[in-house]
Design a protein around this motif. Structure first.
Motif, mmCIF file in Angstrom:
data_model
loop_
_atom_site.group_PDB
_atom_site.id
_atom_site.type_symbol
_atom_site.label_atom_id
_atom_site.label_comp_id
_atom_site.label_asym_id
_atom_site.label_seq_id
_atom_site.Cartn_x
_atom_site.Cartn_y
_atom_site.Cartn_z
ATOM 1 N N THR A 146 2.630 -3.348 -5.554
ATOM 2 C CA THR A 146 2.064 -4.615 -5.974
ATOM 3 C C THR A 146 3.104 -5.709 -5.769
ATOM 4 O O THR A 146 4.062 -5.566 -5.018
ATOM 5 C CB THR A 146 1.540 -4.483 -7.425
ATOM 6 N N GLY A 147 2.929 -6.842 -6.430
ATOM 7 C CA GLY A 147 3.864 -7.947 -6.262
ATOM 8 C C GLY A 147 3.532 -9.056 -7.239
ATOM 9 O O GLY A 147 2.927 -8.787 -8.274
ATOM 10 N N GLY A 148 3.765 -10.241 -6.851
ATOM 11 C CA GLY A 148 3.615 -10.931 -5.594
ATOM 12 C C GLY A 148 2.474 -10.318 -4.758
ATOM 13 O O GLY A 148 1.670 -9.563 -5.253
ATOM 14 N N GLU A 149 2.441 -10.705 -3.515
ATOM 15 C CA GLU A 149 1.421 -10.134 -2.635
ATOM 16 C C GLU A 149 2.095 -9.067 -1.768
ATOM 17 O O GLU A 149 2.886 -9.403 -0.871
ATOM 18 C CB GLU A 149 0.776 -11.246 -1.792
ATOM 19 N N PRO A 150 1.808 -7.791 -2.019
ATOM 20 C CA PRO A 150 2.550 -6.726 -1.342
ATOM 21 C C PRO A 150 2.426 -6.752 0.181
ATOM 22 O O PRO A 150 3.343 -6.337 0.889
ATOM 23 C CB PRO A 150 1.960 -5.435 -1.924
ATOM 24 N N LEU A 151 1.307 -7.277 0.698
ATOM 25 C CA LEU A 151 1.150 -7.271 2.156
ATOM 26 C C LEU A 151 2.034 -8.321 2.833
ATOM 27 O O LEU A 151 2.121 -8.359 4.061
ATOM 28 C CB LEU A 151 -0.320 -7.448 2.548
ATOM 29 N N LEU A 152 2.751 -9.116 2.031
ATOM 30 C CA LEU A 152 3.726 -10.043 2.629
ATOM 31 C C LEU A 152 5.051 -9.343 2.924
ATOM 32 O O LEU A 152 5.893 -9.883 3.640
ATOM 33 C CB LEU A 152 4.002 -11.229 1.694
ATOM 34 N N ARG A 153 5.266 -8.159 2.353
ATOM 35 C CA ARG A 153 6.530 -7.442 2.618
ATOM 36 C C ARG A 153 6.459 -6.848 4.023
ATOM 37 O O ARG A 153 5.523 -6.086 4.333
ATOM 38 C CB ARG A 153 6.758 -6.349 1.560
ATOM 39 N N ARG A 154 7.440 -7.190 4.837
ATOM 40 C CA ARG A 154 7.396 -6.747 6.233
ATOM 41 C C ARG A 154 7.508 -5.225 6.335
ATOM 42 O O ARG A 154 8.237 -4.606 5.582
ATOM 43 C CB ARG A 154 8.527 -7.407 7.016
ATOM 44 N N HIS A 155 6.782 -4.668 7.270
ATOM 45 C CA HIS A 155 6.806 -3.234 7.572
ATOM 46 C C HIS A 155 6.420 -2.375 6.366
ATOM 47 O O HIS A 155 6.938 -1.275 6.200
ATOM 48 C CB HIS A 155 8.193 -2.801 8.082
ATOM 49 N N LEU A 156 5.512 -2.874 5.564
ATOM 50 C CA LEU A 156 5.114 -2.123 4.367
ATOM 51 C C LEU A 156 4.596 -0.723 4.719
ATOM 52 O O LEU A 156 4.736 0.220 3.950
ATOM 53 C CB LEU A 156 4.038 -2.897 3.583
ATOM 54 N N ASP A 157 4.002 -0.605 5.902
ATOM 55 C CA ASP A 157 3.485 0.707 6.302
ATOM 56 C C ASP A 157 4.597 1.754 6.345
ATOM 57 O O ASP A 157 4.377 2.923 6.045
ATOM 58 C CB ASP A 157 2.750 0.630 7.651
#
Ligand code: SAM
Length: 362
Positions: free
Chosen positions: A99-110
């Motif tokens: 989660t976050g913040g918006e977790p999909l903003l973290r680069r290379h989350l995959d």
């Protein structure tokens, strides 16, 4: 939603570097806190940044271009997160929510998901505002993500744009939900925070839209997290009232929790149109069943969403602590845990300094 802003008390500074116990008891997966609660869930905040400025969470007046978001070096690396996750797993954690913040903003989350998904018997989930989901859903699924929860506070475009305060239309989030379903990230939960007088007229349109879709719509009471959202008790619409309003149009029946301590109370449509949930952390506190720990973006461990200070695990990681030492520290912190904020909440406690939700992870 709310133009009043309480000055932000930056309680991120409040932290303790935990002492490493002299005896390093190995984890056996059966931790209990001082109130007998197990440790089962870990929420990991992977960024304190967000592409929304929801007025009840990250109001623009506080989170503007001058706001001191964390620098890159402050963030836990994927290797550090994975190492801690392994230790938490040994203590009995079986579900991780990014989660976050918006977790999909973290680069290379995959990449992080791939590392975490390699932990045996671990369910990996993610909470997102859905904006980047249409592009990323398939890649996240391929990396090993099991499920997503998408936040959506209104179906009416004008209300939704006013709420996210960055003019994102509802259609973008709906496209993200469709992509997640197509990628196999279901059953998808849709979380709607209800604030009386602001978006409560959207409860029924949301129900009409998602009924029969297979997605599980859940209504969350507006909470006094952080110190910047100007929370007042009379802006909370109790879940009991949410249920009454829905029941008047679509009769509902209560259903049993999926597991003991489940946060959402479950209801199903009597005509077979699926299920909904309500999360009543204000009017019906569920501290007694809380098995969640939270790891902030910079590696501080919080044992309650409403905490004001955390335990600095990053310092231990970066000064060479062994896995055994980390496990012993986490075991001691959990054993000493006595948090029950929602049970003692009042208008007075709402003004206590508390960590912001965008930092600790929602
Ligand atoms: N950006 C992601 C998202 O939008 O889902 C994850 C982080 S966000 C902080 C997680 C959830 O917390 C969202 O559903 C948001 O609506 C909810 N939230 C934030 N502030 C809240 C509050 N004061 N009361 C209840 N829920 C809140």
């Amino acid at each position: 939603m709310n133009q009043r802003v309480i000055p932000l008390a930056d309680v991120r500074q409040l932290q303790q570097v935990p002492a490493i116990p002299s005896t390093l008891a190995p984890p056996v997966g059966l931790l209990q806190d001082s109130r007998g609660r197990a440790l089962r869930d870990l929420r990991i905040s992977v960024t304190d940044r967000c592409n929304f400025r929801c007025v009840y969470c990250m109001p623009k007046a506080v989170f503007d271009e001058h706001y001191p978001f964390l620098g890159r070096d402050a963030l836990l690396s994927f290797e550090e997160i994975t190492r801690l996750a392994q230790v938490f797993a040994a203590h009995g954690v079986r579900k991780i929510r990014l989660t976050g913040g918006e977790p999909l903003l973290r680069r290379h989350l995959d990449q992080l998901i791939r590392q975490l998904a390699a932990l045996p018997e671990m369910e990996i989930t993610l909470t997102t505002n859905g904006v980047l989901l249409a592009k990323r859903a398939a890649e996240l699924k391929a990396a090993g993500l099991h499920r997503v929860t998408v936040s959506l506070d209104a179906l009416d475009d004008q209300i939704f744009r006013a709420m996210n305060d960055v003019d994102v239309p509802v259609a973008t989030v709906l496209a993200g939900i469709d992509a997640a379903a197509a990628a196999g990230l279901g059953p998808i939960k849709i979380n709607m925070v209800v604030k009386r007088g602001y978006n409560d007229q959207e409860i029924l349109p949301m129900v009409r839209h998602f009924r029969g879709s297979g997605h599980i719509l859940r209504f969350i009471e507006f909470m006094d997290v952080g110190a910047s959202n100007g929370w007042k008790m009379d802006e909370v619409l109790p879940s009991a009232e949410v249920i009454q309003r829905i029941h008047a149009e679509f009769p509902l029946e209560p259903i049993d929790p999926n597991y003991p301590g489940e946060v959402a109370e479950r209801w199903r449509f009597a005509d077979g149109g699926g299920e909904i949930g309500v999360i009543s952390s204000v009017t019906q506190a569920f501290c007694g069943g809380c098995t969640r720990a939270r790891l902030s973006t910079e590696g501080r461990l919080y044992t309650c969403l409403f905490a004001h200070s955390g335990h600095d695990l990053r310092s231990l990681l970066r000064t060479g602590a062994s896995d055994a030492a980390l496990a012993a520290v986490i075991g001691e912190i959990w054993g000493a845990r006595g948090d029950r904020y929602s049970e003692i909440r009042s208008e007075a406690t709402a003004n206590r300094p508390k960590i912001e939700m965008s930092y600790i992870g929602g």
